[in-house]
Write an enzyme that holds these catalytic residues in place. Sequence first.
Site, PDB file in Angstrom:
ATOM      1  N   LYS A  40      10.664   2.085  -8.314  1.00 21.80           N
ATOM      2  CA  LYS A  40       9.201   2.194  -8.141  1.00 21.80           C
ATOM      3  C   LYS A  40       8.910   2.849  -6.782  1.00 21.80           C
ATOM      4  O   LYS A  40       8.124   3.787  -6.703  1.00 21.80           O
ATOM      5  CB  LYS A  40       8.570   0.810  -8.171  1.00 21.80           C
ATOM      6  CG  LYS A  40       7.140   0.752  -7.636  1.00 21.80           C
ATOM      7  CD  LYS A  40       6.528  -0.619  -7.736  1.00 21.80           C
ATOM      8  CE  LYS A  40       6.779  -1.453  -6.507  1.00 21.80           C
ATOM      9  NZ  LYS A  40       5.930  -1.190  -5.330  1.00 21.80           N
ATOM     10  N   ASN A  41       9.578   2.377  -5.739  1.00 20.44           N
ATOM     11  CA  ASN A  41       9.232   2.827  -4.384  1.00 20.44           C
ATOM     12  C   ASN A  41       9.784   4.198  -4.020  1.00 20.44           C
ATOM     13  O   ASN A  41       9.453   4.730  -2.960  1.00 20.44           O
ATOM     14  CB  ASN A  41       9.658   1.771  -3.364  1.00 20.44           C
ATOM     15  CG  ASN A  41       8.774   0.536  -3.469  1.00 20.44           C
ATOM     16  OD1 ASN A  41       7.779   0.533  -4.190  1.00 20.44           O
ATOM     17  ND2 ASN A  41       9.150  -0.524  -2.789  1.00 20.44           N
TER      18      ASN A  41
ATOM     19  N   CYS B 148      -3.527  -6.824   2.306  1.00 17.84           N
ATOM     20  CA  CYS B 148      -3.098  -7.359   1.008  1.00 17.84           C
ATOM     21  C   CYS B 148      -2.497  -8.725   1.309  1.00 17.84           C
ATOM     22  O   CYS B 148      -2.473  -9.183   2.441  1.00 17.84           O
ATOM     23  CB  CYS B 148      -2.097  -6.420   0.370  1.00 17.84           C
ATOM     24  SG  CYS B 148      -0.528  -6.474   1.190  1.00 17.84           S
TER      25      CYS B 148
ATOM     26  N   ARG C  92      -1.138  -4.857   7.068  1.00 17.90           N
ATOM     27  CA  ARG C  92      -0.606  -3.555   6.611  1.00 17.90           C
ATOM     28  C   ARG C  92      -1.512  -2.414   7.079  1.00 17.90           C
ATOM     29  O   ARG C  92      -2.205  -1.748   6.322  1.00 17.90           O
ATOM     30  CB  ARG C  92      -0.449  -3.586   5.090  1.00 17.90           C
ATOM     31  CG  ARG C  92       0.510  -4.701   4.695  1.00 17.90           C
ATOM     32  CD  ARG C  92       0.873  -4.704   3.264  1.00 17.90           C
ATOM     33  NE  ARG C  92       1.804  -3.623   2.938  1.00 17.90           N
ATOM     34  CZ  ARG C  92       2.272  -3.437   1.702  1.00 17.90           C
ATOM     35  NH1 ARG C  92       1.865  -4.208   0.744  1.00 17.90           N
ATOM     36  NH2 ARG C  92       3.092  -2.446   1.445  1.00 17.90           N
TER      37      ARG C  92
ATOM     38  N   SER D  52       8.291   2.571   9.911  1.00 17.97           N
ATOM     39  CA  SER D  52       7.401   2.372   8.760  1.00 17.97           C
ATOM     40  C   SER D  52       7.825   3.283   7.613  1.00 17.97           C
ATOM     41  O   SER D  52       7.893   4.507   7.785  1.00 17.97           O
ATOM     42  CB  SER D  52       5.947   2.711   9.149  1.00 17.97           C
ATOM     43  OG  SER D  52       5.180   3.012   7.988  1.00 17.97           O
TER      44      SER D  52
ATOM     45  N   ASP E  30      11.902  -7.108   0.772  1.00 18.20           N
ATOM     46  CA  ASP E  30      11.526  -7.184  -0.647  1.00 18.20           C
ATOM     47  C   ASP E  30      12.451  -8.074  -1.459  1.00 18.20           C
ATOM     48  O   ASP E  30      12.215  -8.288  -2.647  1.00 18.20           O
ATOM     49  CB  ASP E  30      11.495  -5.779  -1.268  1.00 18.20           C
ATOM     50  CG  ASP E  30      10.298  -4.991  -0.779  1.00 18.20           C
ATOM     51  OD1 ASP E  30      10.228  -3.787  -1.036  1.00 18.20           O
ATOM     52  OD2 ASP E  30       9.445  -5.600  -0.100  1.00 18.20           O
TER      53      ASP E  30
ATOM     54  N   ILE F 200       9.404  -8.421   8.966  1.00 17.38           N
ATOM     55  CA  ILE F 200       8.695  -7.169   8.689  1.00 17.38           C
ATOM     56  C   ILE F 200       7.204  -7.386   8.495  1.00 17.38           C
ATOM     57  O   ILE F 200       6.381  -6.678   9.061  1.00 17.38           O
ATOM     58  CB  ILE F 200       9.299  -6.475   7.430  1.00 17.38           C
ATOM     59  CG1 ILE F 200      10.800  -6.219   7.621  1.00 17.38           C
ATOM     60  CG2 ILE F 200       8.541  -5.190   7.110  1.00 17.38           C
ATOM     61  CD1 ILE F 200      11.147  -5.177   8.673  1.00 17.38           C
TER      62      ILE F 200
ATOM     63  N   ARG G  70       3.535  -4.869 -12.013  1.00 27.05           N
ATOM     64  CA  ARG G  70       3.456  -3.775 -11.033  1.00 27.05           C
ATOM     65  C   ARG G  70       4.843  -3.307 -10.621  1.00 27.05           C
ATOM     66  O   ARG G  70       5.017  -2.158 -10.230  1.00 27.05           O
ATOM     67  CB  ARG G  70       2.696  -4.223  -9.774  1.00 27.05           C
ATOM     68  CG  ARG G  70       1.218  -4.465  -9.974  1.00 27.05           C
ATOM     69  CD  ARG G  70       0.527  -4.690  -8.649  1.00 27.05           C
ATOM     70  NE  ARG G  70       0.811  -3.589  -7.730  1.00 27.05           N
ATOM     71  CZ  ARG G  70       0.633  -3.685  -6.410  1.00 27.05           C
ATOM     72  NH1 ARG G  70       0.190  -4.799  -5.873  1.00 27.05           N
ATOM     73  NH2 ARG G  70       0.894  -2.659  -5.633  1.00 27.05           N
TER      74      ARG G  70
HETATM   75  C1  EPZ Z   1       6.944  -0.069   1.758  1.00 24.11           C
HETATM   76  O1  EPZ Z   1       5.649  -0.491   2.124  1.00 24.11           O
HETATM   77  C2  EPZ Z   1       7.210  -0.670   0.379  1.00 24.11           C
HETATM   78  N1  EPZ Z   1       6.202  -0.180  -0.571  1.00 24.11           N
HETATM   79  C3  EPZ Z   1       7.139  -2.189   0.453  1.00 24.11           C
HETATM   80  O2  EPZ Z   1       7.478  -2.693  -0.842  1.00 24.11           O
HETATM   81  C4  EPZ Z   1       8.181  -2.677   1.454  1.00 24.11           C
HETATM   82  O3  EPZ Z   1       8.080  -4.089   1.573  1.00 24.11           O
HETATM   83  C5  EPZ Z   1       7.911  -2.027   2.812  1.00 24.11           C
HETATM   84  O4  EPZ Z   1       7.932  -0.583   2.674  1.00 24.11           O
HETATM   85  C6  EPZ Z   1       8.960  -2.408   3.847  1.00 24.11           C
HETATM   86  O5  EPZ Z   1      10.227  -2.035   3.384  1.00 24.11           O
HETATM   87  C7  EPZ Z   1       6.351   1.045  -1.115  1.00 24.11           C
HETATM   88  O6  EPZ Z   1       7.299   1.761  -0.821  1.00 24.11           O
HETATM   89  C8  EPZ Z   1       5.306   1.473  -2.089  1.00 24.11           C
HETATM   90  P1  EPZ Z   1       5.852  -0.245   6.088  1.00 24.11           P
HETATM   91  P2  EPZ Z   1       4.923   0.163   3.433  1.00 24.11           P
HETATM   92  O7  EPZ Z   1       4.895   0.821   6.468  1.00 24.11           O
HETATM   93  O8  EPZ Z   1       5.327   1.576   3.562  1.00 24.11           O
HETATM   94  C9  EPZ Z   1       3.372  -2.306   9.594  1.00 24.11           C
HETATM   95  C10 EPZ Z   1       7.085  -3.822  -2.878  1.00 24.11           C
HETATM   96  O9  EPZ Z   1       7.033  -5.015  -3.200  1.00 24.11           O
HETATM   97  N2  EPZ Z   1       2.606  -1.042   9.675  1.00 24.11           N
HETATM   98  O10 EPZ Z   1       7.317   0.017   6.230  1.00 24.11           O
HETATM   99  O11 EPZ Z   1       3.478  -0.169   3.336  1.00 24.11           O
HETATM  100  C11 EPZ Z   1       3.121  -3.039   8.289  1.00 24.11           C
HETATM  101  O12 EPZ Z   1       1.972  -3.853   8.392  1.00 24.11           O
HETATM  102  C12 EPZ Z   1       6.445  -3.368  -1.579  1.00 24.11           C
HETATM  103  O13 EPZ Z   1       7.640  -2.930  -3.560  1.00 24.11           O
HETATM  104  C13 EPZ Z   1       1.658  -0.907  10.680  1.00 24.11           C
HETATM  105  O14 EPZ Z   1       1.436  -1.823  11.454  1.00 24.11           O
HETATM  106  O15 EPZ Z   1       5.578  -0.700   4.587  1.00 24.11           O
HETATM  107  C14 EPZ Z   1       4.383  -3.860   8.132  1.00 24.11           C
HETATM  108  O16 EPZ Z   1       4.246  -5.064   8.883  1.00 24.11           O
HETATM  109  C15 EPZ Z   1       5.833  -4.527  -0.805  1.00 24.11           C
HETATM  110  N3  EPZ Z   1       0.951   0.260  10.765  1.00 24.11           N
HETATM  111  C16 EPZ Z   1       5.470  -2.967   8.772  1.00 24.11           C
HETATM  112  O17 EPZ Z   1       4.769  -2.002   9.564  1.00 24.11           O
HETATM  113  C17 EPZ Z   1       1.173   1.309   9.903  1.00 24.11           C
HETATM  114  O18 EPZ Z   1       0.521   2.372  10.039  1.00 24.11           O
HETATM  115  C18 EPZ Z   1       6.329  -2.220   7.746  1.00 24.11           C
HETATM  116  O19 EPZ Z   1       5.450  -1.573   6.863  1.00 24.11           O
HETATM  117  C19 EPZ Z   1       2.142   1.146   8.877  1.00 24.11           C
HETATM  118  C20 EPZ Z   1       2.853  -0.044   8.797  1.00 24.11           C
END
Ligand code: EPZ
Length: 418
Positions: free
Chosen positions: A22-23, A116, A121, A164, A306, A328, A398
Amino acid sequence: MQTVVIKGPSTLKGQINISGSKNASLPIIISTLLAKGDCFIHNVPNLRDTRFLISILKNLGCILDFQKNTLFVKNSTITKKSADYEYVRQMRASIVILGPAISRYKKFKIALPGGCSIGTRGIDLHLNALNLMGVKISIKNGYVNAERKKDKLDPIIHKFPRISVGATQNILMAATLANGNSKLQNCAIEPEVIDLINFLNKCGACIKVIKRTITIKGVEELKLNDYKVIPDRIEAGSYILATMATKGRLKLNNFNPKDLTLPLKVYREMGLKIKKISNSSFEINCKTLKPIKKIITKEFPGYPTDLQAQLIATQLKSGLKSKVVENIFENRFIHIPELRRFGANLSINGKTVTIHKTLNLLGAEVMATDIRASFSLIIAAMMSKGKTVINRIYHLDRGYEDFDLKLKKCGVNIIRKK
Ligand code: EPZ
């Protein structure tokens, strides 16, 4: 509201075909906005999120046809230059549309994704980097309004303040058509990021990865090319943990253990046995489940956030003050109160959950709250005596293709109810 009813205890026995990731699918589908022509993307999981993203891109004016895990994409000009709130609020990943869209179109508007259940996020990392590439950003009425000031985006030399996945994907996509060479440091290097890069390079991009540094040479244009998405490592990890929790035996097809190196090392310490049948098929079983002292979630190649909820559920009957630390997301323990309804003995202290083994788990009525937390409820239900009802199973739909059918075929007494 759809529910599933599971009668436990039950053991996983049989074989499961792992679906496409999915990701990886989501950013790859989004990245087609950057390129001209048409292509087939294979091994796309038929999930609520992938169907939803396809509807967003269709709403923008793209031509897409999704048949049995293959997506045909014909890139036409985007007729509509905004991704509306009704769409974006339901899928955070859609913020990654902004980078590609503003690379091709002078103006683009996208609703703020909002928080969420697992945390705020933010999207500051995405917007700050796009701003450095010459995108004028204003936020008004819950929308991000982006405007490209020049003919092309400026290249960017940038070190992300924190790792990120989404921000790495968003900015590397924006950089593929920028006016020069970009260098991104402190990037996410999850297999799903690498799969996106492999797809873009197949479409004519020039992207290289060395450790956490990604360099991107801006090119004139990209041309869509057929591609097959990698298997879903989180789906695989979830079924492996379910097999361990129920002392089952499973044959996993279409699985790449290289994407789960560290989790498999942890699971072997817990008693998992894994035997290679072919390059993509593996037989797993677990006769005795040993407690693991402490696991801390980290960015790849660390233990994935995850698979945090599922690991906690798997240890409900064996945990000896076993600790799981969530590093995370700031609010990714919403499954804990739901797991307690089975009789689990779990304590939370800040970022750390401690698991005290509970031999007697009983089925309960519970609520799914996010994709991965929902799978931890399935694992707990399979370990419990009696009937479990899981509400709001759209969270499972999802992220886990045909999860009820896959489990039923492996001996689980599970029924989906309207
Ligand atoms: C991706 O989300 C995945 N989703 C998530 O999987 C996964 O948990 C996450 O990466 C971490 O591996 C998809 O790929 C669609 P991040 P993403 O940006 O990109 C903070 C699932 O169940 N952050 O790596 O949104 C954020 O709040 C989902 O499949 C900021 O602060 O995650 C988090 O605490 C859930 N500012 C941390 O960084 C930003 O601009 C990591 O988030 C961006 C992120």
